[in-house]
Scaffold this motif. Structure first.
Motif, PDB file in Angstrom:
ATOM      1  N   LEU A 106      13.321 -16.901 -13.818  1.00  0.00           N
ATOM      2  CA  LEU A 106      13.953 -15.597 -14.074  1.00  0.00           C
ATOM      3  C   LEU A 106      13.979 -14.639 -12.875  1.00  0.00           C
ATOM      4  O   LEU A 106      15.007 -14.036 -12.606  1.00  0.00           O
ATOM      5  N   PRO A 107      12.880 -14.480 -12.130  1.00  0.00           N
ATOM      6  CA  PRO A 107      12.985 -13.533 -11.010  1.00  0.00           C
ATOM      7  C   PRO A 107      13.741 -14.108  -9.813  1.00  0.00           C
ATOM      8  O   PRO A 107      13.942 -13.409  -8.834  1.00  0.00           O
ATOM      9  N   LEU A 149       6.905 -11.973 -20.057  1.00  0.00           N
ATOM     10  CA  LEU A 149       7.676 -13.137 -20.463  1.00  0.00           C
ATOM     11  C   LEU A 149       8.811 -12.772 -21.400  1.00  0.00           C
ATOM     12  O   LEU A 149       8.725 -11.813 -22.153  1.00  0.00           O
ATOM     13  N   VAL A 150       9.858 -13.562 -21.325  1.00  0.00           N
ATOM     14  CA  VAL A 150      10.929 -13.464 -22.306  1.00  0.00           C
ATOM     15  C   VAL A 150      10.607 -14.512 -23.356  1.00  0.00           C
ATOM     16  O   VAL A 150      10.756 -15.707 -23.123  1.00  0.00           O
ATOM     17  N   ARG A 190      10.992 -23.180 -18.549  1.00  0.00           N
ATOM     18  CA  ARG A 190      11.882 -23.371 -17.402  1.00  0.00           C
ATOM     19  C   ARG A 190      12.622 -22.074 -17.077  1.00  0.00           C
ATOM     20  O   ARG A 190      12.631 -21.616 -15.938  1.00  0.00           O
ATOM     21  N   GLU A 191      13.208 -21.473 -18.116  1.00  0.00           N
ATOM     22  CA  GLU A 191      14.008 -20.273 -17.865  1.00  0.00           C
ATOM     23  C   GLU A 191      13.138 -19.093 -17.466  1.00  0.00           C
ATOM     24  O   GLU A 191      13.555 -18.241 -16.688  1.00  0.00           O
ATOM     25  N   GLU A 194      16.390 -26.045 -10.588  1.00  0.00           N
ATOM     26  CA  GLU A 194      15.529 -25.238 -11.446  1.00  0.00           C
ATOM     27  C   GLU A 194      14.458 -26.115 -12.093  1.00  0.00           C
ATOM     28  O   GLU A 194      13.278 -25.782 -12.116  1.00  0.00           O
ATOM     29  N   MET A 206      12.775 -17.476 -24.627  1.00  0.00           N
ATOM     30  CA  MET A 206      13.171 -18.481 -23.645  1.00  0.00           C
ATOM     31  C   MET A 206      12.069 -19.519 -23.464  1.00  0.00           C
ATOM     32  O   MET A 206      10.912 -19.267 -23.769  1.00  0.00           O
ATOM     33  N   LEU A 250      16.763 -16.004  -9.935  1.00  0.00           N
ATOM     34  CA  LEU A 250      18.025 -16.610 -10.371  1.00  0.00           C
ATOM     35  C   LEU A 250      18.942 -16.872  -9.187  1.00  0.00           C
ATOM     36  O   LEU A 250      19.677 -17.837  -9.166  1.00  0.00           O
ATOM     37  N   ARG A 251      18.881 -15.994  -8.206  1.00  0.00           N
ATOM     38  CA  ARG A 251      19.745 -16.148  -7.047  1.00  0.00           C
ATOM     39  C   ARG A 251      19.442 -17.473  -6.323  1.00  0.00           C
ATOM     40  O   ARG A 251      20.329 -18.163  -5.870  1.00  0.00           O
ATOM     41  N   LYS A 259       5.946 -18.218 -12.596  1.00  0.00           N
ATOM     42  CA  LYS A 259       7.153 -17.451 -12.337  1.00  0.00           C
ATOM     43  C   LYS A 259       7.051 -16.704 -11.007  1.00  0.00           C
ATOM     44  O   LYS A 259       8.008 -16.656 -10.240  1.00  0.00           O
ATOM     45  N   TRP A 260       5.868 -16.176 -10.729  1.00  0.00           N
ATOM     46  CA  TRP A 260       5.732 -15.399  -9.491  1.00  0.00           C
ATOM     47  C   TRP A 260       5.395 -16.274  -8.303  1.00  0.00           C
ATOM     48  O   TRP A 260       5.786 -15.989  -7.179  1.00  0.00           O
TER      49      TRP A 260
END
Lengths: 325, 502
Positions: free
Chosen positions: B355-356, B343-344, B350-351, B372, B347, B358-359, B409-410
């Motif tokens: 994160l992985p 994790l960041v 949500r962010e 998002e 942040m 973004l595209r 996230k994953w």
């Protein structure tokens, strides 16, 4: 930070505003310095002087934009002062050979190339950017002396110095360029993929890497941006002065770092914004201008600035501690 | 029954928004080992930090040797004989063992110079009392984690501690090191030291402690004699329900092979590893810390390059991918250390979730917040993550909620294979079973899942098939009825013995 969250729950706008101020305390600081100098000097709060402050601040400001990008990444670029000197020397020195605009373009390109080189060295060698760009600071300055032959270069045609002489009221073209760039880069930080990556890389480089972000390429991009902005600054400076001194921009990298840190962007990365940096740049410019208006001797000015920097950082620490509990 | 050496009466500690300790009372008698258990966030850490002088309580009182106690800081606590042994050791690797024992409390002569000879002599006495096999002059950084822990414990001798608090002391120890630690603890106990033992591992608690105090939401649920209780009662006190519904296994309906690895080797880390995993299957990877499990899956994911081996993705042989390519292919790796790799922290949820990808959440390069936000909300509610908002920094969340964001996230990449490295380490029992349910859910939706765990009940409880790993090799494979703790221990320890004999 937990302060913010409880505030949102209690739904009080006043307290949300307060917590924004806590994070952007530099604006409070700026308001305070403006108030002090307004009372101290009748010449301070005039349209003309404000215009001056903005123009003077814009040069460090443009450097600070690139520095902010690099610093949110958790890196630093000490070579911006030397890069701006080289860009300014090339932009003036080449004019007799290839004409004004091609010379300016080469100047810009030199900044981008040096930034790219810094970034590549940092990303690929794994050396800390402090060391790499410290080498850049010395090496590039040497290059400037070689190119200029240790003399100040003069523009062949003084119409060059009139290019930035466009004003919007008291606000100069240079200042407008600074604000334009600052807003643009704030937008990049807050609304684009690259911006999001910048924070992620600066805060937790491992997580960023595992999330599939190309960390090396990312850092090279930000160093290149930083170098390019240094060149922009150098070219604007050459237009303003009409000469390119080999010593131009000496220790400006320090003023730049001071402005960014004063704003609240953290040296260890992952946190910061252009709003903060604009605040830091303006505060620094106001302080310098105000102290000069009061005829403060140069060395006293330096002492005051040093004290202010430490004070701002202490304030930052205190606020952070308050947020943490 | 002897008089309590340390007595806590009705202490309260409030952090903004949380009542970490609520009218907590308990006592420690000389010569007893007193367990402190509870889910993460139950208040264990706050309580022990208060005892060790790191926090000051808002209300209530602490009596030490019969008199009210007030501490100015951790060093003061140590000088008064209360010693906290942190989970992450608080030592300085560049200093010598002797200097570390007296860290911050070095005796100096009148010129402010260190009394080196005295320091060394006292340290030697302390080390000998514990039976440590190393001297006071060794640089700390050269010692193993277990030995470093002994250095911390030596402080108990050096400061003649009356109360020693252990916080998850076995988290990074091997089994034999653990036995040694327990012997040391019993030694301290025999000398009349009162010991507080904090751990998530119930078998240890039943092994070494005399009494157990259970905390939940900052309140004491009760104190019981270890001899008179069992796991079920303790768990009930901790979470308010029994262990029965603890593990959920996905239905065993497997589809096509998703990943196959053949003869994967990396010098010094693992050698000749081969395995495969199919859709809908949960593959367990068991092994002790240092067996090479994490390194193996990280290599499959592309974090490092292997020396040899072949990789097949959905039946086709592929080149070694980079992490980016693995993600794009549909592989997800949820790493072991959330903070360092997952994790960041500055942040928000949500962010972090996006994160992985973004595209996916950007048009050209500009982030699309609405898209998002929608995906964030979908996974936040699906995993029932508790936050105050999408932008609350994840550093403020509990371990369980952080882990859920790592998963979110994953999952939002909708991967074909998800690798979970110690998915429940350091999180509370409630979140643990939520994550076990989630693993079963994912498999039933057709994902291939690899679960790495050093907790045997967990790896046996959630997997359809278990690989045992030891010293960098896959030493055995178990499925069906062969999946028992005995078999697992057997396979892992047999492989270890010849090495240990060297």
């Amino acid at each position: 930070m937990s302060l913010t969250s409880t505030d949102i729950r209690s739904g009080s706008h006043l307290r949300i505003g307060l917590s924004w101020l806590l994070r952007n305390h530099i604006w409070v600081f700026l308001a305070l310095t403006v108030a002090v100098f307004s009372l101290a000097s009748p010449y301070f709060l005039t349209a003309n002087n404000i215009g001056n402050i903005l123009t003077q601040g814009a040069f460090i400001g443009i450097l600070a934009i690139g520095m902010t990008m690099v610093m949110i990444d958790g890196e630093i670029d000490l070579s911006v002062g030397a890069t701006l000197a080289l860009a300014s020397a090339l932009a003036i020195g080449l004019q007799t050979h290839i004409g004004i605009w091609p010379a300016v373009f080469v100047g810009l390109l030199s900044g981008a190339a040096l930034g790219f080189l810094n970034g590549t060295l940092v990303a690929l060698s794994g050396m800390h950017s402090f060391i790499v760009t410290l080498g850049g600071l010395i090496g590039i300055r040497g290059l400037v002396f070689v190119y200029t032959g240790e003399n100040a270069l003069m523009v062949p045609d003084f119409s060059y110095t009139e290019i930035p002489e466009i004003y919007l009221g008291p606000i100069s073209m240079t200042a407008i360029i600074f604000f334009g760039l600052a807003f643009f880069f704030q937008w990049i930080l807050s609304s684009t993929r690259h911006g999001r990556e910048t924070y992620a890389v600066g805060d937790n480089i491992e997580a960023a890497h595992d999330a599939g972000i190309n960390v090396k390429r990312h850092k090279i991009i930000n160093f290149t941006l930083c170098g390019t902005l240094a060149a922009v600054c150098g070219i604007l400076l050459s237009m303003r002065l009409g000469t390119a001194e080999p010593n131009a921009g000496r220790i400006w990298e320090l003023w730049t770092i001071i402005a960014v840190v004063l704003g609240g962007t953290r040296l260890q990365g992952g946190f910061g914004s252009m709003w903060m940096t604009i605040g830091g740049v303006l505060t620094l410019a106001v302080l310098r201008n105000g102290l000069r208006l009061l005829n403060t001797p140069n060395y006293v000015e330096l002492m005051v600035m040093g004290a202010v920097l430490i004070l701002a950082l202490v304030l930052d620490k205190l606020l952070k501690r308050q947020e943490a509990t | 029954m002897s008089q309590a050496i340390l007595k806590v009466e009705g202490i309260t500690k409030t952090f903004p928004g949380v009542k970490a300790l609520d009218n907590v009372s308990f006592d420690i008698r000389p010569g007893e080992v007193h367990a402190l258990v509870g889910e993460n966030g139950a208040g264990k850490s706050t309580l022990m930090k208060t005892l060790a002088g790191l926090h000051r309580c808002d209300g209530g009182e602490i009596f030490y040797q019969g008199a009210p106690l007030s501490l100015s800081g951790p060093l003061d606590a140590r000088r008064k004989g209360i010693l906290l042994i942190h989970q992450e050791l608080s030592l300085s690797p560049e200093l010598s063992v002797a200097e570390n024992i007296y860290l911050g409390a070095w005796q100096t002569n009148r010129f402010g110079m260190l009394k080196k000879r005295e320091l060394r002599r006292n340290a030697t006495t302390a080390l000998e009392a514990l039976g440590c096999g190393f001297g006071p002059d060794v640089r700390l950084g050269t010692l193993s984690v277990a030995m470093q822990q002994m250095v911390e414990i030596a402080r108990a001798e050096a400061f003649s501690a009356n109360v020693v608090i252990f916080d998850e002391p076995t988290a990074s120890l091997t089994d034999s090191e653990k036995d040694q630690l327990f012997q040391t603890i019993r030694g301290l106990k025999a000398r009349g030291v009162g010991i507080v033992y904090i751990s998530h591992k119930m078998d240890e608690i039943f092994d070494i402690t005399d009494r157990i105090t259970v905390l939940r939401d900052g309140q004491v649920q009760g104190t019981v004699d270890t001899a008179d209780t069992d796991l079920n009662q303790i768990t009930r006190m901790m979470i308010g329900r029994t262990l029965d519904a603890y593990f959920v296994k996905a239905k065993a309906e497997f589809g096509d092979e998703v990943l196959r690895v053949e003869g994967l080797s990396k010098r010094g880390l693992f050698s000749d590893a081969s395995f495969s995993v199919r859709q809908g299957e949960v593959l367990g990877l068991y092994g002790l810390v240092g067996a090479g499990r994490s390194e193996l899956v990280e290599t499959v994911f592309g974090v490092r390059r292997a020396d040899a081996g072949r990789l097949f993705w959905k039946g086709r042989e592929i080149d070694w991918p980079t992490p980016r390519q693995s993600i794009d292919m549909g592989m997800a790796l949820v790493p072991e250390s959330r903070k360092e790799q997952g994790l960041v922290l500055m942040m928000g949820g949500r962010e972090n979730t996006s994160l992985p990808h973004l595209r996916r959440f950007s048009d050209l390069t500009v982030m699309n917040r609405a898209r998002e936000m929608a995906v964030y909300e979908k996974y936040r509610s699906a995993l029932s993550i508790k936050t105050t908002g999408p932008d609350q920094a994840v550093s403020q969340l509990s371990g369980g909620n952080q882990q859920k964001f790592v998963l979110a996230k994953w999952l939002c990449a909708e991967p074909g294979l998800i690798i979970l490295d110690e998915p429940t380490r350091g999180i509370d029992v409630g979140s643990k079973s939520a994550i076990h349910e989630l693993i079963a859910d994912l498999a039933e939706q057709g994902l291939a899942v690899i679960v790495i765990s050093s907790e045997m009940p967990e790896v046996l409880g959630v997997s359809h098939r278990v690989l045992a790993m030891s010293e960098g090799s896959i030493v055995a494979e178990f499925k069906g009825d062969a999946m028992t703790e005995e078999h697992l221990i057997d396979s892992v320890s047999h492989a270890r013995e010849p090495v240990a004999a060297e």
